[in-house]
Design a protein around this motif. Sequence first.
Motif, PDB file in Angstrom:
ATOM      1  N   ARG A   1       0.837  -1.216   0.000  1.00 11.29           N
ATOM      2  CA  ARG A   1       0.000   0.000   0.000  1.00 11.29           C
ATOM      3  C   ARG A   1       0.864   1.255   0.000  1.00 11.29           C
ATOM      4  NH1 ARG A   1      -3.249  -3.453   3.290  1.00 11.29           N
ATOM      5  NH2 ARG A   1      -2.337  -2.647   5.203  1.00 11.29           N
ATOM      6  N   ILE A   2       1.961   1.228   0.756  1.00  7.69           N
ATOM      7  CA  ILE A   2       2.876   2.374   0.784  1.00  7.69           C
ATOM      8  C   ILE A   2       3.451   2.609  -0.604  1.00  7.69           C
ATOM      9  CG2 ILE A   2       5.137   3.139   1.617  1.00  7.69           C
ATOM     10  CD1 ILE A   2       4.374   1.802   4.340  1.00  7.69           C
ATOM     11  N   LEU A   3       3.921   1.560  -1.239  1.00  3.27           N
ATOM     12  CA  LEU A   3       4.508   1.713  -2.574  1.00  3.27           C
ATOM     13  C   LEU A   3       3.493   2.212  -3.595  1.00  3.27           C
ATOM     14  CD1 LEU A   3       6.810  -1.421  -2.715  1.00  3.27           C
ATOM     15  CD2 LEU A   3       7.526   0.973  -2.629  1.00  3.27           C
ATOM     16  N   CYS A  15       0.956   4.045  -3.021  1.00  6.45           N
ATOM     17  CA  CYS A  15       0.706   5.450  -2.710  1.00  6.45           C
ATOM     18  C   CYS A  15       1.805   6.347  -3.286  1.00  6.45           C
ATOM     19  CB  CYS A  15       0.608   5.628  -1.190  1.00  6.45           C
ATOM     20  SG  CYS A  15       0.269   7.306  -0.675  1.00  6.45           S
ATOM     21  N   LEU A  16       3.028   5.852  -3.270  1.00  7.78           N
ATOM     22  CA  LEU A  16       4.162   6.656  -3.728  1.00  7.78           C
ATOM     23  C   LEU A  16       4.364   6.625  -5.247  1.00  7.78           C
ATOM     24  CD1 LEU A  16       6.688   5.739  -0.916  1.00  7.78           C
ATOM     25  CD2 LEU A  16       5.512   7.937  -1.235  1.00  7.78           C
ATOM     26  N   LEU A  17       3.620   5.775  -5.941  1.00  8.85           N
ATOM     27  CA  LEU A  17       3.794   5.660  -7.387  1.00  8.85           C
ATOM     28  C   LEU A  17       3.505   6.949  -8.143  1.00  8.85           C
ATOM     29  CD1 LEU A  17       2.411   2.116  -8.255  1.00  8.85           C
ATOM     30  CD2 LEU A  17       4.758   2.943  -8.493  1.00  8.85           C
ATOM     31  N   ASP A  18       2.712   7.829  -7.548  1.00  3.99           N
ATOM     32  CA  ASP A  18       2.384   9.068  -8.254  1.00  3.99           C
ATOM     33  C   ASP A  18       3.529  10.084  -8.217  1.00  3.99           C
ATOM     34  OD1 ASP A  18       2.303  10.122  -5.684  1.00  3.99           O
ATOM     35  OD2 ASP A  18       0.169  10.598  -5.727  1.00  3.99           O
ATOM     36  N   GLY A  19       4.598   9.759  -7.490  1.00  3.38           N
ATOM     37  CA  GLY A  19       5.765  10.632  -7.461  1.00  3.38           C
ATOM     38  C   GLY A  19       5.704  11.747  -6.436  1.00  3.38           C
ATOM     39  N   HIS A  20       4.603  11.867  -5.721  1.00  3.29           N
ATOM     40  CA  HIS A  20       4.494  12.899  -4.699  1.00  3.29           C
ATOM     41  C   HIS A  20       5.139  12.437  -3.399  1.00  3.29           C
ATOM     42  CE1 HIS A  20       1.280  14.277  -7.433  1.00  3.29           C
ATOM     43  NE2 HIS A  20       1.677  15.469  -7.021  1.00  3.29           N
ATOM     44  N   ALA A  21       5.865  13.344  -2.752  1.00  2.00           N
ATOM     45  CA  ALA A  21       6.491  13.027  -1.469  1.00  2.00           C
ATOM     46  C   ALA A  21       5.429  13.006  -0.378  1.00  2.00           C
ATOM     47  CB  ALA A  21       7.556  14.064  -1.145  1.00  2.00           C
ATOM     48  N   ARG A  22       5.600  12.109   0.554  1.00  2.00           N
ATOM     49  CA  ARG A  22       4.677  11.999   1.681  1.00  2.00           C
ATOM     50  C   ARG A  22       5.472  11.795   2.956  1.00  2.00           C
ATOM     51  NH1 ARG A  22       2.044  10.334  -2.521  1.00  2.00           N
ATOM     52  NH2 ARG A  22      -0.060  10.863  -2.968  1.00  2.00           N
ATOM     53  N   THR A  23       4.922  12.231   4.072  1.00  2.00           N
ATOM     54  CA  THR A  23       5.574  11.979   5.352  1.00  2.00           C
ATOM     55  C   THR A  23       5.294  10.550   5.790  1.00  2.00           C
ATOM     56  OG1 THR A  23       3.685  12.656   6.695  1.00  2.00           O
ATOM     57  CG2 THR A  23       5.242  14.402   6.038  1.00  2.00           C
ATOM     58  N   SER A  24       6.093  10.080   6.736  1.00  2.00           N
ATOM     59  CA  SER A  24       5.876   8.726   7.244  1.00  2.00           C
ATOM     60  C   SER A  24       4.522   8.613   7.938  1.00  2.00           C
ATOM     61  CB  SER A  24       7.006   8.318   8.186  1.00  2.00           C
ATOM     62  OG  SER A  24       7.096   9.207   9.269  1.00  2.00           O
ATOM     63  N   THR A  25       4.052   9.692   8.544  1.00  2.00           N
ATOM     64  CA  THR A  25       2.734   9.680   9.194  1.00  2.00           C
ATOM     65  C   THR A  25       1.636   9.498   8.151  1.00  2.00           C
ATOM     66  OG1 THR A  25       3.544  11.097  10.969  1.00  2.00           O
ATOM     67  CG2 THR A  25       1.155  10.985  10.671  1.00  2.00           C
ATOM     68  N   GLU A  26       1.737  10.201   7.042  1.00  2.00           N
ATOM     69  CA  GLU A  26       0.752  10.034   5.961  1.00  2.00           C
ATOM     70  C   GLU A  26       0.767   8.608   5.429  1.00  2.00           C
ATOM     71  OE1 GLU A  26       0.589  14.388   3.833  1.00  2.00           O
ATOM     72  OE2 GLU A  26       2.409  13.204   3.562  1.00  2.00           O
ATOM     73  N   LEU A  27       1.952   8.046   5.287  1.00  2.00           N
ATOM     74  CA  LEU A  27       2.055   6.687   4.768  1.00  2.00           C
ATOM     75  C   LEU A  27       1.561   5.654   5.772  1.00  2.00           C
ATOM     76  CD1 LEU A  27       5.443   7.057   2.917  1.00  2.00           C
ATOM     77  CD2 LEU A  27       3.172   6.849   1.895  1.00  2.00           C
ATOM     78  N   ALA A  28       1.699   5.942   7.053  1.00  2.00           N
ATOM     79  CA  ALA A  28       1.154   5.045   8.084  1.00  2.00           C
ATOM     80  C   ALA A  28      -0.364   4.978   7.956  1.00  2.00           C
ATOM     81  CB  ALA A  28       1.557   5.533   9.474  1.00  2.00           C
ATOM     82  N   ILE A  29      -0.984   6.117   7.691  1.00  2.00           N
ATOM     83  CA  ILE A  29      -2.440   6.157   7.524  1.00  2.00           C
ATOM     84  C   ILE A  29      -2.851   5.352   6.295  1.00  2.00           C
ATOM     85  CG2 ILE A  29      -4.398   7.685   6.999  1.00  2.00           C
ATOM     86  CD1 ILE A  29      -2.872   9.821   8.759  1.00  2.00           C
ATOM     87  N   VAL A  30      -2.144   5.546   5.199  1.00  2.00           N
ATOM     88  CA  VAL A  30      -2.439   4.818   3.962  1.00  2.00           C
ATOM     89  C   VAL A  30      -2.286   3.312   4.182  1.00  2.00           C
ATOM     90  CG1 VAL A  30      -1.538   4.341   1.644  1.00  2.00           C
ATOM     91  CG2 VAL A  30      -1.854   6.696   2.395  1.00  2.00           C
ATOM     92  N   ALA A  31      -1.246   2.925   4.907  1.00  2.00           N
ATOM     93  CA  ALA A  31      -0.964   1.505   5.126  1.00  2.00           C
ATOM     94  C   ALA A  31      -1.816   0.902   6.232  1.00  2.00           C
ATOM     95  CB  ALA A  31       0.511   1.327   5.457  1.00  2.00           C
ATOM     96  N   ASN A  32      -2.551   1.757   6.962  1.00  2.00           N
ATOM     97  CA  ASN A  32      -3.398   1.312   8.059  1.00  2.00           C
ATOM     98  C   ASN A  32      -2.588   0.632   9.166  1.00  2.00           C
ATOM     99  OD1 ASN A  32      -5.899   1.172   9.324  1.00  2.00           O
ATOM    100  ND2 ASN A  32      -6.290  -0.900   8.572  1.00  2.00           N
ATOM    101  N   VAL A  33      -1.447   1.276   9.503  1.00  2.00           N
ATOM    102  CA  VAL A  33      -0.584   0.789  10.574  1.00  2.00           C
ATOM    103  C   VAL A  33      -0.204   1.958  11.475  1.00  2.00           C
ATOM    104  CG1 VAL A  33       0.356  -1.137   9.219  1.00  2.00           C
ATOM    105  CG2 VAL A  33       1.523   1.074   9.179  1.00  2.00           C
ATOM    106  N   THR A  34       0.365   1.648  12.627  1.00  2.00           N
ATOM    107  CA  THR A  34       0.826   2.705  13.523  1.00  2.00           C
ATOM    108  C   THR A  34       2.064   3.366  12.916  1.00  2.00           C
ATOM    109  OG1 THR A  34       2.313   1.264  14.760  1.00  2.00           O
ATOM    110  CG2 THR A  34       0.017   1.405  15.546  1.00  2.00           C
ATOM    111  N   PRO A  35       2.360   4.589  13.343  1.00  2.00           N
ATOM    112  CA  PRO A  35       3.568   5.253  12.834  1.00  2.00           C
ATOM    113  C   PRO A  35       4.851   4.456  13.096  1.00  2.00           C
ATOM    114  CG  PRO A  35       2.128   6.869  13.813  1.00  2.00           C
ATOM    115  CD  PRO A  35       1.532   5.518  14.139  1.00  2.00           C
ATOM    116  N   SER A  36       4.947   3.809  14.253  1.00  2.00           N
ATOM    117  CA  SER A  36       6.168   3.036  14.525  1.00  2.00           C
ATOM    118  C   SER A  36       6.269   1.825  13.604  1.00  2.00           C
ATOM    119  CB  SER A  36       6.236   2.617  15.991  1.00  2.00           C
ATOM    120  OG  SER A  36       5.144   1.790  16.327  1.00  2.00           O
ATOM    121  N   THR A  37       5.146   1.186  13.313  1.00  2.00           N
ATOM    122  CA  THR A  37       5.156   0.053  12.384  1.00  2.00           C
ATOM    123  C   THR A  37       5.481   0.543  10.974  1.00  2.00           C
ATOM    124  OG1 THR A  37       3.571  -1.155  13.731  1.00  2.00           O
ATOM    125  CG2 THR A  37       3.767  -1.838  11.431  1.00  2.00           C
TER     126      THR A  37
END
Length: 76
Positions: free
Chosen positions: A25-27, A29-51
């Motif tokens: 899911r993280i990958l 999300c990043l395919l569009d070439g836009h930078a995202r923070t790890s917090t944004e990617l945690a939400i997309v991946a449906n995991v905690t920020p530490s995970t």
Amino acid sequence: MNVAHDTDDAVSRIATAIGEPARTRILYCLLDGHARTSTELAIVANVTPSTASVHLSRLKTEKLIKVLAQGKASLL
């Protein structure tokens, strides 16, 4: 040196890295070439920020993502 064996190992590591649904899911999300923070990617991946950090570290190790530091945040 066995080039075929080295290639097999590399492909296996990458397949394992993208085989975990949260990392996939993280990958995606990043395919569009836009930078995202790890917090944004945690939400997309449906995991905690530490995970998410663990997943991002794995993707970075396999050179599937690049991390850019910007201000106080790192962008992926």
